[in-house]
Write an enzyme that holds these catalytic residues in place. Structure first.
Site, PDB file in Angstrom:
ATOM      1  N   THR A   1       1.801   3.606   3.413  1.00  0.00           N
ATOM      2  CA  THR A   1       2.614   3.485   4.513  1.00  0.00           C
ATOM      3  C   THR A   1       4.234   3.168   3.975  1.00  0.00           C
ATOM      4  O   THR A   1       4.914   2.743   4.888  1.00  0.00           O
ATOM      5  CB  THR A   1       2.222   2.150   5.275  1.00  0.00           C
ATOM      6  OG1 THR A   1       1.968   1.242   4.202  1.00  0.00           O
ATOM      7  CG2 THR A   1       0.749   2.498   5.807  1.00  0.00           C
TER       8      THR A   1
ATOM      9  N   ASP B   1       0.951  -1.191   0.081  1.00  0.00           N
ATOM     10  CA  ASP B   1       0.022   0.066   0.088  1.00  0.00           C
ATOM     11  C   ASP B   1       0.856   1.170  -0.079  1.00  0.00           C
ATOM     12  O   ASP B   1       1.589   1.386   0.862  1.00  0.00           O
ATOM     13  CB  ASP B   1      -0.865  -0.155   1.312  1.00  0.00           C
ATOM     14  CG  ASP B   1      -1.732   1.148   1.185  1.00  0.00           C
ATOM     15  OD1 ASP B   1      -1.674   2.125   0.549  1.00  0.00           O
ATOM     16  OD2 ASP B   1      -2.806   1.111   1.940  1.00  0.00           O
TER      17      ASP B   1
ATOM     18  N   ASP C   1     -10.204   0.067   7.289  1.00  0.00           N
ATOM     19  CA  ASP C   1      -9.549  -0.173   5.961  1.00  0.00           C
ATOM     20  C   ASP C   1      -9.269  -1.852   5.646  1.00  0.00           C
ATOM     21  O   ASP C   1      -8.748  -2.108   5.385  1.00  0.00           O
ATOM     22  CB  ASP C   1      -8.014   0.164   6.153  1.00  0.00           C
ATOM     23  CG  ASP C   1      -7.542   0.429   4.730  1.00  0.00           C
ATOM     24  OD1 ASP C   1      -8.297   0.612   3.848  1.00  0.00           O
ATOM     25  OD2 ASP C   1      -6.258   0.687   4.551  1.00  0.00           O
TER      26      ASP C   1
ATOM     27  N   THR D   1       6.138  -2.675   2.290  1.00  0.00           N
ATOM     28  CA  THR D   1       6.541  -3.843   3.149  1.00  0.00           C
ATOM     29  C   THR D   1       7.549  -4.731   2.619  1.00  0.00           C
ATOM     30  O   THR D   1       7.675  -4.973   1.287  1.00  0.00           O
ATOM     31  CB  THR D   1       5.196  -4.576   3.504  1.00  0.00           C
ATOM     32  OG1 THR D   1       4.282  -3.770   3.891  1.00  0.00           O
ATOM     33  CG2 THR D   1       5.473  -5.871   4.537  1.00  0.00           C
TER      34      THR D   1
END
Length: 548
Positions: free
Chosen positions: A259, A256, A373, A262
């Site tokens: 943020t 995403d 979310d 990852t």
């Protein structure tokens, strides 16, 4: 409660100033040109304009007063001092009156009493030296103050003399001349009350702040790691760079953009983790660790477990467990050619376990937790295709502006409840709406919003609603599903979708109700021979990746 010495001195000085102000207010109430009497209740003025007694009284009334009414020796002496230069004396307010009780002397204000102890007997006529003048009709006489042996004498009222007017301070207040004194008193008292209140409030705030600091020092001792549960740990930035190979692109997982991405990481013991990098912010380290500790205590089989965190030089990371089969959206929309697809039984298991995780957040955690979310790439699948919810508590670290920006993105727009998009109202019912959208996505394999030939974008409900209204339920099912269930089962799932996505939030069900309905459907699928997640042994060619 004791105030500091400097504050007590300020309060004492303020009280002294109030006393001085009041004293000055009392002594300064007389208008300009008037003298204050010794008893501080009356004001006097000498008018050096020879007039008759009646004319003198009229002039005094024009000054909002009356001819002097002398009720004490002090007032008499004060008026004598004013009239010392008047050779024939000064008119004052006494005059003769006939009544049913006989003749008497009265003051012109009709309030003050004739004090016989100050003026024994009747005032004798001015310059009267024989007995004949004493028999004169005294109702035609009025009183004069002189500096002779007899201080109060009578003279015919038509005679002209200077005169002394008198003004009572009480009357002056009624005539709105002394409101300044009361305004000053009111302002001073109000200021004193306000000052005292502010002092108390400031002291209480300082006390509470110092108490919080002492508590935080206890919590942070001997290290910041004490803020987190012992089952996980605080990593250093160097450790995370080592396990992720310096956050290499090869270890970057599809994530995403809100943020920062990852990354896959391998710990020293060989176990896999997912390292989520958060965007920089002004959040303090203590606040970050405290919030991570709260999230880490949320333990449930359908939540992605938090393994640790990192905060160094403003950079923040969350370390999650690595979930084997990756994000749901990869299985629904990005299958490689010939790859394994999700059958109906798998999808019902995913829906049920996902609903169980959300129901735990809503009903079992106090205070309840709103995810905010729920979407396909925030749902990770384990080796048995059970759902694990990712991103619980991330709303604490992502500002609303960043979240709201995602509403314009085609892949995310359709998940958000109307009240969240238009009124910024986030409740448990918002999660129920998002789950309903995701449940329809599981059935039909379509994204919440996607491009079509006839229009630029088409929402999933724009496509599905005409099919539902015409009862063409089988056309809703994803074409890759081979074990298509009975129409009645599809209809029940679709009915649950529309129940969860009611426009009015209060009309949506609780997630515990949704769990119950899905469990009943899953049992029916199993009894009819539907295969679950573990019912196939085909190899998977899909590369496992984790949504951020």
């Amino acid at each position: 409660m004791k105030f500091p010495v400097s504050r007590r001195i300020h309060l004492q000085l303020l009280a002294l100033w109030i006393f001085i102000t009041l004293e000055e207010g009392h002594s300064g109430l007389c208008p300009t040109g008037w003298d204050s009497a010794p008893n501080i209740r009356s004001c006097f003025i000498l008018i050096s304009n020879a007039s008759s007694w009646d004319d003198s009284e009229a002039v005094c009334k024009n000054h909002s007063g009356h001819l002097a009414a002398l009720t004490s020796v002090q007032e008499l002496q004060h008026v004598q001092a004013l009239c010392k230069n008047a050779s024939t004396g000064c008119w004052v307010g006494g005059h003769g009156v006939n009544s049913q009780k006989g003749f008497s002397w009265q003051w012109s204000d009709h309030q003050s009493l004739w004090n016989n102890s100050v003026f024994p007997g009747a005032p004798s006529p001015l310059n009267c030296s024989n007995s004949s003048c004493l028999k004169t009709n005294l109702t035609e006489f009025c009183t004069l103050v002189t500096n002779g042996k007899v201080p109060l004498v009578g003279d015919r009222c038509k005679t002209t003399h200077d005169f002394v007017c008198m003004l009572n301070k009480a009357d002056q207040c009624e005539l709105r001349h002394c409101h300044r004194e009361y305004i000053v008193i009111l302002a001073v008292v109000s200021g004193l009350i306000l000052f005292t209140t502010l002092a108390v409030v400031i002291w209480l705030l300082a006390y509470r702040r110092s108490k919080r600091r002492r508590r935080s020092r206890k919590m942070s001792s001997p290290s910041s790691a004490a803020l987190v549960p012992p089952s996980w740990r605080v990593y250093t930035n160097d450790e995370l760079r080592t396990v992720t190979k310096n956050f290499s692109e090869g270890n970057r997982l599809l994530g995403d953009p809100k943020t920062g991405g990852t990354y896959r990481g391998t710990l020293r013991d060989g176990s896999l983790v997912a390292v989520k990098r958060l965007k920089p912010s002004f959040q303090s380290k203590k606040e970050f660790l405290s919030e991570i500790g709260r999230i880490a205590r949320l333990r449930h089989p359908n939540l992605v477990a938090v393994k640790g965190c990192c905060y160094e030089r403003g950079e923040r990371y969350i370390i999650y467990e690595f979930v084997a089969n990756g994000p749901l959206d990869r299985w629904l929309h990005y299958l490689p050619r010939g790859g394994r697809s999700l059958d109906w039984g798998m999808r019902m298991r995913i829906a049920t376990t996902l609903a169980q995780g959300i129901a735990f957040l809503h009903d079992k955690v106090k205070p309840h937790v709103v995810h905010g979310d729920i979407r396909a790439n925030n749902v990770l699948l384990d080796e048995n295709f059970g759902a694990h919810i990712l991103g619980v508590g991330l709303s604490k670290f992502v500002p609303w502006e960043g979240m709201h920006e995602r509403t314009v993105m085609a892949g995310t727009y359709g998940y958000l409840a109307p009240e969240l998009v238009y009124r910024n109202e986030l409740t448990t019912k918002s999660d129920v709406y998002s789950f309903g959208v995701l449940l329809l996505e599981l059935i039909c394999g379509r994204k919440p919003a996607q491009t079509v030939e006839s229009v630029d974008w088409q929402g999933i409900f724009e496509w599905a609603t005409p099919l539902v209204q015409s009862h063409r339920y089988t056309e809703l099912v994803d074409p890759v599903i081979t074990d298509i269930p009975e129409v009645g089962q599809i209809q029940k799932v679709v009915d649950l979708v529309y129940t969860c996505t009611q426009h009015v939030p209060s009309m949506r069900p609780r997630m515990s109700y949704v769990v119950h309905q899905l469990q009943q459907l899953e049992l029916k699928v199993a009894s009819e021979g539907g295969r679950g997640a573990a019912g196939t042994s085909s190899t998977m060619s899909l590369e496992v990746e984790l949504a951020s």
